[in-house]
Design an enzyme around this catalytic site. Structure first.
Site, PDB file in Angstrom:
ATOM      1  N   CYS A  28       4.708   1.101  12.124  1.00  0.00           N
ATOM      2  CA  CYS A  28       5.686   1.719  11.229  1.00  0.00           C
ATOM      3  C   CYS A  28       6.606   2.680  11.967  1.00  0.00           C
ATOM      4  O   CYS A  28       7.685   3.008  11.489  1.00  0.00           O
ATOM      5  CB  CYS A  28       4.969   2.457  10.109  1.00  0.00           C
ATOM      6  SG  CYS A  28       3.933   1.372   9.106  1.00  0.00           S
ATOM      7  N   THR A  42       7.801  -8.097 -12.688  1.00  0.00           N
ATOM      8  CA  THR A  42       7.090  -9.365 -12.774  1.00  0.00           C
ATOM      9  C   THR A  42       6.185  -9.553 -11.569  1.00  0.00           C
ATOM     10  O   THR A  42       6.641  -9.483 -10.427  1.00  0.00           O
ATOM     11  CB  THR A  42       8.084 -10.534 -12.851  1.00  0.00           C
ATOM     12  OG1 THR A  42       8.938 -10.348 -13.981  1.00  0.00           O
ATOM     13  CG2 THR A  42       7.356 -11.867 -12.979  1.00  0.00           C
ATOM     14  N   ALA A  94       0.837  -1.203   0.000  1.00  0.00           N
ATOM     15  CA  ALA A  94       0.000   0.000   0.000  1.00  0.00           C
ATOM     16  C   ALA A  94       0.870   1.250   0.000  1.00  0.00           C
ATOM     17  O   ALA A  94       0.476   2.282  -0.561  1.00  0.00           O
ATOM     18  CB  ALA A  94      -0.924  -0.007   1.211  1.00  0.00           C
ATOM     19  N   THR A  95       2.028   1.178   0.607  1.00  0.00           N
ATOM     20  CA  THR A  95       2.941   2.317   0.589  1.00  0.00           C
ATOM     21  C   THR A  95       3.310   2.680  -0.840  1.00  0.00           C
ATOM     22  O   THR A  95       3.289   3.853  -1.233  1.00  0.00           O
ATOM     23  CB  THR A  95       4.211   2.005   1.403  1.00  0.00           C
ATOM     24  OG1 THR A  95       3.868   1.879   2.781  1.00  0.00           O
ATOM     25  CG2 THR A  95       5.256   3.099   1.254  1.00  0.00           C
TER      26      THR A  95
END
Length: 359
Positions: free
Chosen positions: A305, A223, A72-73
């Site tokens: 975090c 990829t 998500a970052t």
């Protein structure tokens, strides 16, 4: 060990694990094939990714595309830096991924204040000239649910796009209608780590941050992992199917925990919040000692975090807490796989350990 840190990460759902296994197989089954290769094993892997993309999309509004990212970052960075705004408005309680990306964008950054209850006012005025507004759906530290529909309308009225960090809300709440960009993360909804997604409303253009093979419609080269995509997709399907059941389970856990923590102060609005996030403070509490005394309980002193930084939570400071009050706060996170007896035992032990400190 009793795990009570669901905002940091969630347990991998067995269904997600099972969906991943075929794509982690050895050479005989060809599950390792590159999904961007034109041969049959590659096309099979690509089909699994297409299915996962459709499954993740069930958690999001219609009229947009899902772009897989590594987290998500990364999704939030793509949304902000890829949009290249000249003026961005962000709430003071956004995740560091939004705050730091906004600062790195070169745009003028305007802060949207929250009240002492941790909510952005619904009637917030977006300054003229703003290109992008970013407000999260559910705060990761205090669990408050923001009025994103109203804020998205305000952003559009000001001529800006609206970005919503839905990491803590996806799979738990209805999608953020009105948003133009939505970020989410698999491991916050019982999927695997290492994969996130950015939903982009049709017609919204972004510049890529990662260049190379032109995967993901040219927006995110690299990829893709069929295993991670499949796990994300299965977790999304499960979350969608269990949304009401999970919410009811969490509500019962909340009631039990609040009863045990009578006398502790709740951080953030009690009515407009995800009930799986219980952020509490007890003035004078030595949280470091508390966590040391309860090493077999996994709970948080703040955002994962920022753990270990020693800095008071910027979210708790934004709602008016002093540094001392912020450092006397804990976050307990629970969800689908939390057993009531485990939660009650953990909460009782936390209360007892705090009492032993004389606070």
């Amino acid at each position: 060990m009793i795990y009570l840190d669901y905002q940091a990460t969630t347990p991998l759902a067995p269904e997600a694990r099972e969906a991943m296994l075929p794509w982690l197989s050895g050479p005989e089954a060809m599950g390792f094939a590159n999904p961007h290769s034109p041969h049959r094993p590659g096309r099979t892997a690509a089909a699994a990714i297409d299915l996962a993309r459709e499954q993740v999309a069930t958690l999001l509004p219609t009229g947009g595309q899902v772009v897989f990212t590594g987290s998500a970052t990364e999704a939030l960075n793509l949304a902000i830096l890829g949009r290249r705004p000249s003026q961005i408005a962000v709430s003071t309680i956004e995740h560091a991924a939004v705050l730091d990306a906004a600062a790195a964008s070169g745009a003028g950054v305007r802060m949207i204040e929250v009240g002492s209850d941790g909510l952005v006012p619904k009637d917030t005025t977006i300054p003229a000239g703003t290109d992008l507004v970013a407000v999260m759906q559910v705060n990761n530290e205090i669990g408050t649910i923001q009025p994103v529909a109203e804020l998205a309308r305000a952003a559009h009225d000001a001529g800006a796009l609206f970005l919503c960090d839905a990491v803590q809300g996806a799979g738990k709440l209805a999608p953020s209608e009105g948003a133009d960009l939505i970020a989410l993360s698999a491991h916050k909804l019982c999927g695997p780590k290492g994969i996130g997604a950015l939903w982009i409303r049709d017609g919204v253009e972004l510049a890529p941050l990662i260049h190379g093979g032109g995967q993901e419609g040219g927006l995110r080269s690299g990829t893709l992992s069929p295993a991670l995509c499949a796990g994300f997709g299965a977790a999304a399907v499960l979350a969608k199917a269990r949304m009401e059941e999970d919410a009811a389970h969490v509500a019962e856990l909340w009631k039990s925990a609040r009863r045990i923590f009578a006398g502790w102060q709740l951080n953030g609005n009690e009515a407009s919040r995800w009930l799986g996030n219980l952020n509490l403070r007890l003035d004078g509490l030595d949280v470091a000692r508390l966590m040391s005394d309860l090493r077999d309980l996994a709970f948080s002193a703040g955002s994962a975090c920022a753990s270990g930084s020693g800095r008071p939570s910027h979210v708790l400071r934004a709602i008016g807490l002093t540094d001392r009050q912020a450092k006397s706060s804990i976050r307990i996170g629970f969800g689908r796989y939390t057993r009531p007896g485990d939660l009650e035992d953990a909460c009782a032990r936390i209360v007892a350990a705090a009492a032993a400190q004389g606070v």
